[in-house]
Design a protein around this motif. Structure first.
Motif, PDB file in Angstrom:
ATOM      1  N   ARG A   1      -3.576 -11.352  18.057  1.00 33.51           N
ATOM      2  CA  ARG A   1      -2.351 -11.218  17.267  1.00 33.51           C
ATOM      3  C   ARG A   1      -2.309  -9.942  16.459  1.00 33.51           C
ATOM      4  NH1 ARG A   1      -2.084 -17.396  15.253  1.00 33.51           N
ATOM      5  NH2 ARG A   1      -2.497 -18.297  17.302  1.00 33.51           N
ATOM      6  N   VAL A   2      -3.444  -9.262  16.293  1.00 38.37           N
ATOM      7  CA  VAL A   2      -3.428  -8.053  15.471  1.00 38.37           C
ATOM      8  C   VAL A   2      -3.845  -6.829  16.271  1.00 38.37           C
ATOM      9  CG1 VAL A   2      -4.352  -6.942  13.416  1.00 38.37           C
ATOM     10  CG2 VAL A   2      -3.881  -9.392  13.397  1.00 38.37           C
ATOM     11  N   VAL A   3      -5.045  -6.902  16.861  1.00 40.18           N
ATOM     12  CA  VAL A   3      -5.594  -5.694  17.480  1.00 40.18           C
ATOM     13  C   VAL A   3      -4.806  -5.297  18.723  1.00 40.18           C
ATOM     14  CG1 VAL A   3      -7.647  -4.651  18.462  1.00 40.18           C
ATOM     15  CG2 VAL A   3      -7.870  -6.264  16.586  1.00 40.18           C
ATOM     16  N   VAL A   4      -4.639  -6.221  19.653  1.00 35.76           N
ATOM     17  CA  VAL A   4      -3.952  -5.872  20.904  1.00 35.76           C
ATOM     18  C   VAL A   4      -2.489  -5.476  20.674  1.00 35.76           C
ATOM     19  CG1 VAL A   4      -3.223  -6.743  23.154  1.00 35.76           C
ATOM     20  CG2 VAL A   4      -5.551  -7.126  22.378  1.00 35.76           C
ATOM     21  N   PRO A   5      -1.735  -6.239  19.851  1.00 33.72           N
ATOM     22  CA  PRO A   5      -0.361  -5.787  19.618  1.00 33.72           C
ATOM     23  C   PRO A   5      -0.280  -4.367  19.053  1.00 33.72           C
ATOM     24  CG  PRO A   5      -0.585  -8.034  18.897  1.00 33.72           C
ATOM     25  CD  PRO A   5      -1.961  -7.570  19.279  1.00 33.72           C
ATOM     26  N   SER A   6      -1.193  -4.002  18.133  1.00 36.14           N
ATOM     27  CA  SER A   6      -1.057  -2.637  17.607  1.00 36.14           C
ATOM     28  C   SER A   6      -1.540  -1.601  18.606  1.00 36.14           C
ATOM     29  CB  SER A   6      -1.751  -2.460  16.260  1.00 36.14           C
ATOM     30  OG  SER A   6      -2.724  -3.428  16.052  1.00 36.14           O
ATOM     31  N   ALA A   7      -2.367  -2.000  19.564  1.00 34.26           N
ATOM     32  CA  ALA A   7      -2.815  -1.036  20.575  1.00 34.26           C
ATOM     33  C   ALA A   7      -1.872  -1.022  21.785  1.00 34.26           C
ATOM     34  CB  ALA A   7      -4.233  -1.373  21.025  1.00 34.26           C
ATOM     35  N   LEU A   8      -0.933  -1.966  21.816  1.00 33.09           N
ATOM     36  CA  LEU A   8      -0.135  -2.153  23.032  1.00 33.09           C
ATOM     37  C   LEU A   8       0.631  -0.905  23.503  1.00 33.09           C
ATOM     38  CD1 LEU A   8       0.137  -4.446  24.981  1.00 33.09           C
ATOM     39  CD2 LEU A   8       2.266  -5.112  23.895  1.00 33.09           C
TER      40      LEU A   8
END
Lengths: 323, 294
Positions: free
Chosen positions: B191-198
């Motif tokens: 919910r945090v890391v992948v969305p901001s790296a998306l």
């Protein structure tokens, strides 16, 4: 984007700061067992996924060996690697890939004579000299050069560069070692340039400042301080660029002329290993001698690129130790 | 970089040397950019006349000497998307594992070694592998799915590299904040890391897509054929593809001269497709960088 092969070069930054579970806070007991299983499941499935890369490389090696090794039941390794004649469809056939190896090696060497100075100098310009605005425009251009499909570069070489060469040098055909080397150079320049630039940029600014403060000119700073400090990164870049050149298929298939002979002049047509595989696989009878011999050629080619890759890694390791 | 070399004028012999070398550096950079524009300008100027609605939307006619390239466009797009469908989940999963979970152990070393060697495998060797494994052992034959799988494995290192870089760029404070709010590690990643790296991950994927669309050697024996009478109706059909079409028209057959304009036209469509995707990715990325800088 960093070059995909450059993952080994960029000095590894510390892992993200996940708290250490051993010394850190105890595991959350409120969320209970379901989360713990979920966490374990997530980690282990991601781990399994990341093993696919190993599996893929393993399968590639396995199948090359499986389909290539029957070759050595009808021709000895020595005759295969050192044989002067590649006439796979003659009766009786000749399976000597020395002309293909010399073709590959010569086109790689000559193209790197063009690509290395040009790629490294472009990298120096981009990292040390170019005003930021100019660099911002030039860098995407180099990236786009890398993204041009190889078949388009080969096609351009065939219809535009080869006739020009034929006219300028007054030779029977423009499809030869020299033209292929030029086209190939433009395929390895982006690799060499991008990785060299990364290496140059990772040289600490203090090195440059110290050199300038001692009275060195900007050029002396580049040639005696910055470039030597980045040298193993640049070496890695050059090796990976050459690795790309030796494995590149479409350009040599379309522009190199296709004659399986050991070249005697730079204007001789050649038939490097990838070109031979790509051109003949369609016609080779399935699991016939020719088919197996082409896989064995694939093994040889693969070994060359592995060798380049290992050399590049050891160069970058030295770089990391120094840095 | 905030540092730039001083622009003061150096006089004498050292100054001359510097002038000559700096000019050489500029010329080298110029030649490379010029080469890019020369290729693009050449293909556009020769190919633009072949482009018409008919060329883009019709089947080839009269043993390829007339008509359009619709099946090649469809074939290339489906091969590239199929490759991405294979490489994206595996690549992103690997990148997440390497960046978020892995510590510097032996297994991780082997994984990294495999990835960087995979990146160096010649494209024609991928073709051989696809032929021996997907087409023969898995009995998929020369088909869209074999070609897409082969291209997918080839694009894997590109996607892993780009995704890892995007994950690295996510500030650690994000992770700490999420953990501090009581989220578990997996929740934090999802919910945090992948969305901001998306955005970064997607940019890398577009680059991989472009690369897969332009490759010829891996699909030569695994997915592409010179001619199919119909559009592919299932993933087990052979397909036509733009790069292979250019290659065959330009080198084989009896109509090389007659089909020249079709070759230029096909090449133009291919570079428009590939460079378009790359340019798109580059623009998104530079916007992202600017946003991150603020």
């Amino acid at each position: 984007m960093t070059h995909p092969e450059a993952t080994e070069i960029t000095p590894k930054v510390d892992l993200p700061g996940w708290p250490d579970t051993k010394t850190g806070p105890k595991k959350d007991t409120l969320t209970g067992r379901r989360t713990a299983i979920g966490e374990w499941l997530a980690e282990s499935s991601l781990f399994t996924i990341s093993l696919i890369s190993i599996l893929a490389l393993g399968l590639i090696m396995l199948f090359l060996l499986m389909e290539g090794s029957p070759t050595f039941s009808f021709v000895s390794i020595r005759d295969f690697v050192l044989g002067h004649f590649w006439y796979p469809t003659d009766e009786p056939p000749d399976f000597g890939i020395l002309p293909l190896i010399t073709g590959s090696v010569s086109v790689t060497l000559i193209s790197s004579l063009i690509a290395v100075p040009s790629g490294v100098m472009t990298a120096i310009y981009l990292s040390e000299i170019a005003p930021p605005r100019v660099a911002e425009i030039l860098k995407p251009a180099i990236e786009l050069l890398a993204s041009l499909p190889s078949v388009v570069i080969g096609f351009f070489g065939m219809v535009a560069v080869a006739p020009l060469m034929q006219e300028v040098f007054d030779i029977p055909t423009g499809l030869n070692l020299f033209t292929a080397s030029i086209m190939l150079a433009f395929m390895s320049i982006p690799t060499i340039c991008t990785i060299s630039e990364d290496a140059l940029r990772s040289v600490p600014i203090t090195y440059r400042e110290a050199s300038l403060a001692l009275g060195a000119t900007p050029f002396e700073t580049i040639s005696k301080v910055t470039v030597p400090a980045a040298l193993s990164g640049i070496t890695t870049a050059i090796i990976l660029g050459m690795s790309r050149a030796i494995g590149e298929t479409m350009v040599v298939l379309m522009v190199a002329g296709g004659a399986a002979m050991i070249p005697e002049s730079i204007f001789d047509p050649i038939r490097p290993m990838p070109a031979s595989i790509a051109a003949e696989m369609g016609e080779a009878p399935f699991r016939g001698d020719h088919y197996h011999a082409l896989f064995a050629t694939g093994i040889t080619l693969f070994l060359f690129t592995i060798l380049f890759n290992v050399l590049a890694m050891s160069a970058s390791r030295r770089f990391r130790l120094k840095g | 970089m905030t540092f730039s070399l001083p622009k003061n004028i150096v006089s004498g012999k050292r100054g001359t040397a510097q002038k000559i070398w700096f000019t050489l550096f500029r010329v080298a950079a110029g030649i490379n950019v010029l080469a890019l524009f020369a290729v693009i300008a050449f293909i556009i100027s020769r190919g633009i006349s072949a482009i018409s609605w008919e060329f883009l939307s019709e089947m080839p006619r009269n043993s390829m000497t007339e008509g359009g390239i619709l099946p090649c466009i469809i074939g290339t797009v489906s091969l590239a998307l199929g490759a991405l469908g294979v490489a994206f989940p595996v690549g992103v999963g690997t990148a997440i594992y390497l960046n978020e979970y892995a510590s510097q152990g032996k297994v991780v070393g082997v994984i990294r070694f495999a990835i960087s060697n995979l990146a160096g495998v010649p494209s024609v060797v991928f073709g051989l592998f696809g032929l021996a494994f997907f087409c023969t052992v898995l009995n998929l034959g020369v088909s869209l799915v074999s070609g897409a799988l082969t291209l997918g494995i080839m694009s894997l290192p590109v996607i892993i590299g780009a995704s890892e870089e995007a994950l690295k760029a996510v500030p650690n404070t994000y992770r700490e904040a999420s953990l501090g709010l009581g989220a578990s590690k997996w929740q934090t990643i999802c919910r945090v890391v992948v969305p901001s790296a998306l955005p970064g991950i997607l940019t890398g994927s577009i680059l991989a897509l472009g690369r897969a669309a332009g490759e010829t050697a891996p699909i030569m024996f695994t997915g592409a054929v010179f001619f199919t009478p119909d559009l592919p109706s299932s993933v087990f059909d052979e397909v036509m593809a733009l790069p292979y079409h250019i290659y065959v028209l330009a080198t084989a057959g009896t109509h090389i001269g007659e089909t020249r304009h079709l070759q230029y036209g096909t090449a133009l469509v291919l570079i428009a497709l590939v460079l378009g995707m790359n340019l798109f990715a580059i623009i998104i990325r530079s916007r992202l960088r600017n946003r991150n800088r603020v």
